[in-house]
Enzyme design. Sequence first.
Site, PDB file in Angstrom:
ATOM      1  N   LYS A 172       0.996  -1.042   0.392  1.00  0.00           N
ATOM      2  CA  LYS A 172       0.260  -0.153   0.073  1.00  0.00           C
ATOM      3  C   LYS A 172       0.670   1.225   0.351  1.00  0.00           C
ATOM      4  O   LYS A 172       1.095   1.651   1.253  1.00  0.00           O
ATOM      5  CB  LYS A 172      -1.104  -0.104   1.333  1.00  0.00           C
ATOM      6  N   GLU A 247       9.430   1.542  11.079  1.00  0.00           N
ATOM      7  CA  GLU A 247      10.185   2.478  11.529  1.00  0.00           C
ATOM      8  C   GLU A 247      10.285   4.160  11.223  1.00  0.00           C
ATOM      9  O   GLU A 247       8.954   4.272  10.182  1.00  0.00           O
ATOM     10  CB  GLU A 247      11.349   2.457  10.013  1.00  0.00           C
TER      11      GLU A 247
HETATM   12  P1  NAI Z   1       1.852   8.535   8.067  1.00  0.00           P
HETATM   13  O1  NAI Z   1       2.468   8.115   8.888  1.00  0.00           O
HETATM   14  O2  NAI Z   1       0.346   8.669   8.627  1.00  0.00           O
HETATM   15  O3  NAI Z   1       1.453   7.981   6.445  1.00  0.00           O
HETATM   16  C1  NAI Z   1       2.570   7.143   6.354  1.00  0.00           C
HETATM   17  C2  NAI Z   1       1.654   5.555   5.325  1.00  0.00           C
HETATM   18  O4  NAI Z   1       1.012   5.511   6.405  1.00  0.00           O
HETATM   19  C3  NAI Z   1       1.094   6.461   3.631  1.00  0.00           C
HETATM   20  O5  NAI Z   1       1.316   5.404   3.475  1.00  0.00           O
HETATM   21  C4  NAI Z   1      -0.256   6.228   4.912  1.00  0.00           C
HETATM   22  O6  NAI Z   1      -1.039   6.456   3.166  1.00  0.00           O
HETATM   23  C5  NAI Z   1      -0.489   5.573   5.851  1.00  0.00           C
HETATM   24  N1  NAI Z   1      -1.431   5.189   6.615  1.00  0.00           N
HETATM   25  C6  NAI Z   1      -1.832   6.670   6.933  1.00  0.00           C
HETATM   26  N2  NAI Z   1      -2.809   5.946   7.827  1.00  0.00           N
HETATM   27  C7  NAI Z   1      -3.049   4.884   8.632  1.00  0.00           C
HETATM   28  C8  NAI Z   1      -3.709   4.265   9.401  1.00  0.00           C
HETATM   29  N3  NAI Z   1      -5.152   4.619   9.729  1.00  0.00           N
HETATM   30  N4  NAI Z   1      -3.790   2.531   9.170  1.00  0.00           N
HETATM   31  C9  NAI Z   1      -2.603   2.323   7.962  1.00  0.00           C
HETATM   32  N5  NAI Z   1      -1.882   2.980   7.325  1.00  0.00           N
HETATM   33  C10 NAI Z   1      -1.924   4.656   7.572  1.00  0.00           C
HETATM   34  O7  NAI Z   1       2.505   9.891   7.525  1.00  0.00           O
HETATM   35  P2  NAI Z   1       2.286  11.537   7.011  1.00  0.00           P
HETATM   36  O8  NAI Z   1       0.995  11.951   7.544  1.00  0.00           O
HETATM   37  O9  NAI Z   1       1.819  11.743   5.283  1.00  0.00           O
HETATM   38  O10 NAI Z   1       3.468  12.643   8.048  1.00  0.00           O
HETATM   39  C11 NAI Z   1       3.417  13.044   8.404  1.00  0.00           C
HETATM   40  C12 NAI Z   1       4.547  13.170   9.282  1.00  0.00           C
HETATM   41  O11 NAI Z   1       4.889  11.663  10.008  1.00  0.00           O
HETATM   42  C13 NAI Z   1       5.916  13.849   8.535  1.00  0.00           C
HETATM   43  O12 NAI Z   1       5.860  15.225   9.037  1.00  0.00           O
HETATM   44  C14 NAI Z   1       6.701  13.218   9.473  1.00  0.00           C
HETATM   45  O13 NAI Z   1       7.223  13.125  10.218  1.00  0.00           O
HETATM   46  C15 NAI Z   1       6.464  10.968   9.287  1.00  0.00           C
HETATM   47  N6  NAI Z   1       6.573  10.377   7.973  1.00  0.00           N
HETATM   48  C16 NAI Z   1       8.055  10.157   8.616  1.00  0.00           C
HETATM   49  C17 NAI Z   1       8.423   9.414   7.289  1.00  0.00           C
HETATM   50  C18 NAI Z   1       9.644   7.997   7.366  1.00  0.00           C
HETATM   51  O14 NAI Z   1      10.115   8.378   6.657  1.00  0.00           O
HETATM   52  N7  NAI Z   1      10.463   8.358   8.788  1.00  0.00           N
HETATM   53  C19 NAI Z   1       7.600   8.880   6.362  1.00  0.00           C
HETATM   54  C20 NAI Z   1       6.271  10.183   5.840  1.00  0.00           C
HETATM   55  C21 NAI Z   1       5.679  10.704   6.922  1.00  0.00           C
END
Ligand code: NAI
Length: 480
Positions: A172, A247
């Site tokens: 996903k 991660e």
């Molecule tokens: P997110 O953690 O919500 O999104 C990451 C992935 O999780 C995406 O594929 C999203 O579709 C999926 N996702 C979102 N809600 C979900 C749920 N309830 N259940 C399962 N999957 C779900 O991150 P977002 O909102 O895009 O970014 C917010 C913050 O997260 C950023 O500002 C950053 O600090 C952090 N982040 C860290 C990353 C890393 O590489 N460690 C990558 C992306 C975001």
Amino acid sequence: MIHKNFIGNQWVGAAAGETVPVVDPSNGQAYAEIARSRRVDIDAAVSAARAAYAGAWGRMAPAARSRLLWRIAAALLDRGDELARIESRDTGKPLRQAKADAAAVARYFEFYAGAVDKLHGETIPYPRDFTVFTVREPHGVTGHIIPWNYPLQIFGRSVGAALAAGNACVVKPAEDACLSLLELAEIAAGVGLPEGALNVCTGLGPEAGADLAAHPGIDHISFTGSPTTGRAVAQAAAAHFAPVTLELGGKSPQIVFSDADIDAALPVLLGAIVQNAGQTCSAGSRLLVQRAIYSDLLGRLGELFEATRTGPASDDPDCGPLINARQLARVRRFLEEAEESPITVVAQGKLDNSAPAAGFYQPPVLLGNVPPAHRLAQEEVFGPVLAAIPFETEAGAIAIANATPFGLVAGIWTQDGGRQMRLARAVRAGQVFVNNYGAGGGVELPFGGTGHSGFGREKGFEAMYGFTTLKTVAIRHGSS
Ligand code: NAI
Ligand code: MG
């Protein structure tokens, strides 16, 4: 154009026919649509993966699996420029970064292709009338929730290792960056990956992502993203006891002592926060500098910040746009908080005239005198914002470095060999780099965090273990 899901080596639209727009962060314009998957679509992908695991893919000999992964790696190298162009437009990352990512995903498949037939078990010394051995078996069907910052690279490190270990995968991607992974799935099918071994379903996190994490047909979940979403994914997986790899990013310190080779450090310090507009889990986002060189180092680093070019991805600037309007607003909120504090803006990059007004741009910012307890020194900004903090002694540097809830990566800059070793042991991090940072990507190097940075290891051989479950076989055969 509407991009469909890739399930069982076929393009399949979401059952309900819903879609999500695909936006170009460089100009804020929608230019395509992706499928908005719901539970029924995730069900279809999990069923296809289960059938593959029970069938041709699950029964394939390791050497044959290895050859297939080599073919995928070769095809990815051939199609690297095309994948890079897709990735650059979809994520807003500068073209040369996207090219590096496309090269990296091919490298992951090469590495794991070579590892497939070297995943040995052990024999265990036991009383003479027994023979005891261990076998590393695949989990079965693995789920992969991929973020938008490095879709190709994170797919490589996660799905590459999972396929190599013999799992069938359901992926996903993030709603903001799906197109390169859809293309990649078709490339893999084109060189012979059996149907159902690799399925990609697009959609929104709280819908398709949550459905995947909660699906009882998923035997392991790997997730990269925010701590909040990571916690939700782990809780959903716990309902059916699926193990998870998380991660979750960090607030990684770069620690510079007064005896460091500053000329060597400066471009690396800059790159570690400007790369991918700071939207990197392992971004070097805290700069701890020994007091004696603090103002000199910040002055020189500030000049480099001011010389950076920020603009549209296709112009191949130093710093592209952020991924979306929400991320831009998040970064701006952090910067507003800096204004209301003793923190100083040491330097800022400039926005190119060519940058469309509707793009999501934030030029790199160097902040000085950030109090170690301030949000800007504690929380992941996920933008090109570097928080500099002075320190006095080695013990003081260690204390500040370890005073966040995260522990992903640390960089240590000193010529003193004893200090290198002491710091490497004392900092809380899953990876420590001495007189370098990131080691050029490090496909071979185990990667992952501790504390709020998550758990489990990706990359390198270690990731293969994570995608297997260990079986111990004890045979009592008597003794002659
Ligand atoms: P997110 O953690 O919500 O999104 C990451 C992935 O999780 C995406 O594929 C999203 O579709 C999926 N996702 C979102 N809600 C979900 C749920 N309830 N259940 C399962 N999957 C779900 O991150 P977002 O909102 O895009 O970014 C917010 C913050 O997260 C950023 O500002 C950053 O600090 C952090 N982040 C860290 C990353 C890393 O590489 N460690 C990558 C992306 C975001
Ligand atoms: Mg996009």
